[in-house]
Design an enzyme around this catalytic site. Structure first.
Site, PDB file in Angstrom:
ATOM      1  N   HIS A 165      -2.167  -3.905   5.111  1.00 55.05           N
ATOM      2  CA  HIS A 165      -1.905  -3.438   6.481  1.00 55.05           C
ATOM      3  C   HIS A 165      -3.209  -3.078   7.176  1.00 55.05           C
ATOM      4  CE1 HIS A 165      -2.564   0.966   5.773  1.00 55.05           C
ATOM      5  NE2 HIS A 165      -2.371   0.577   4.529  1.00 55.05           N
ATOM      6  N   ASP A 221       0.400   3.797   1.688  1.00 53.92           N
ATOM      7  CA  ASP A 221       0.320   4.410   3.019  1.00 53.92           C
ATOM      8  C   ASP A 221       1.712   4.738   3.581  1.00 53.92           C
ATOM      9  OD1 ASP A 221       0.044   4.628   5.984  1.00 53.92           O
ATOM     10  OD2 ASP A 221      -2.048   4.113   5.570  1.00 53.92           O
ATOM     11  N   CYS A 223      -6.054   0.322   6.976  1.00 48.61           N
ATOM     12  CA  CYS A 223      -5.888   0.774   5.594  1.00 48.61           C
ATOM     13  C   CYS A 223      -7.079   1.642   5.180  1.00 48.61           C
ATOM     14  CB  CYS A 223      -5.761  -0.430   4.654  1.00 48.61           C
ATOM     15  SG  CYS A 223      -5.445   0.059   2.940  1.00 48.61           S
ATOM     16  N   CYS A 229       0.850  -1.194   0.000  1.00 51.07           N
ATOM     17  CA  CYS A 229       0.000   0.000   0.000  1.00 51.07           C
ATOM     18  C   CYS A 229       0.884   1.242   0.000  1.00 51.07           C
ATOM     19  CB  CYS A 229      -0.919   0.007   1.220  1.00 51.07           C
ATOM     20  SG  CYS A 229      -2.102   1.388   1.206  1.00 51.07           S
ATOM     21  N   ARG A 250       2.757   5.024   6.459  1.00 57.26           N
ATOM     22  CA  ARG A 250       3.148   4.316   7.685  1.00 57.26           C
ATOM     23  C   ARG A 250       3.709   2.929   7.420  1.00 57.26           C
ATOM     24  NH1 ARG A 250      -2.678   4.621  10.254  1.00 57.26           N
ATOM     25  NH2 ARG A 250      -3.026   4.048   8.067  1.00 57.26           N
TER      26      ARG A 250
HETATM   27 CO    CO Z   1      -3.511   1.214   2.932  1.00 58.57          CO
END
Ligand code: CO
Length: 213
Positions: free
Chosen positions: A98, A44, A101, A42, A46
């Site tokens: 994750h 993302d 998400c 992803c 993080r």
């Molecule tokens: Co995500």
């Protein structure tokens, strides 16, 4: 100092630190790459793949998008898979979702977001496939976590359905496909599913490599 300038000064410090340890580091990097792992994760912020796996430059061939989706009409990802699997000859492919998400959360809702709706639709398809199981889950966060896992499973299957993976499987055991979930709350990587050439797949998705292309 502006925030972005900090990134540039960090880079200068990083170059110095690398050269202090190994004067030849960048010369070797310049010679080429031969990564053993292909990572689909992803976007993302993080979930930085190198950091959470203790990997280094040259280890991971990476594709990231919203909610680690594998769709065969994605020219970007299909080009990367073809090159990674058939040219770089990676041994392992990891699809990593994750917890928490935002893309998966959006798929559980009904808010119109724009062009992103078309992308999120891929996750709604996963929900549709597993509707009865998901709707038995009473707790919203548990349902969110479960859809993250199911999405990893389905996207990993989409990797197995490519002709690139199957061409390598026609020659040997690699690549091995791994479905993982990263837990944002405690940093843990969890194995959800592993898929090898021995694992069953609906025969409709199988290509025949005995015929000339
Ligand atoms: Co995500």
């Amino acid at each position: 100092m502006h925030r972005h300038e900090k990134l540039l000064s960090n880079n200068q410090a990083w170059v110095r630190a690398k050269l202090d340890l190994d004067e030849q580091y960048f010369q070797r990097q310049a010679e080429g790459q031969s990564p053993p792992f292909l990572w689909i994760g992803c976007a993302d912020s993080r979930v930085p793949p190198d950091e959470i796996t203790g990997s280094h430059a040259g280890d991971l061939f990476v594709h990231r998008n919203i909610a680690n989706i594998v769709t065969h009409s994605d020219l970007n990802l299909m080009s990367l898979l073809e090159y990674g699997i058939l040219e770089l000859r990676v041994d392992h492919i990891i699809v990593c979702g994750h917890t928490r998400c935002g893309g998966v959360k959006a798929a559980l809702g009904h808010r119109k977001l724009g062009i992103l709706d078309k992308w999120i639709r891929n996750i709604k398809d996963v929900y549709h496939l597993h509707r009865s199981e998901l709707e038995e889950i009473g707790d919203e966060n548990t349902q969110w976590d479960r859809l993250v896992e199911l999405n990893v499973r389905e996207q990993l299957l989409n990797v197995a359905k490519t002709s690139f993976v199957q061409r390598r499987w026609d020659e040997g055991d690699f690549p091995v496909l791994h479905g993982w979930v990263y837990h944002v709350e405690d940093g843990r990587l969890e194995t959800i599913v592993r898929h090898t050439r021995e694992d069953p797949m609906d025969p409709i998705y199988r290509y025949d490599f005995s015929e000339p292309a």
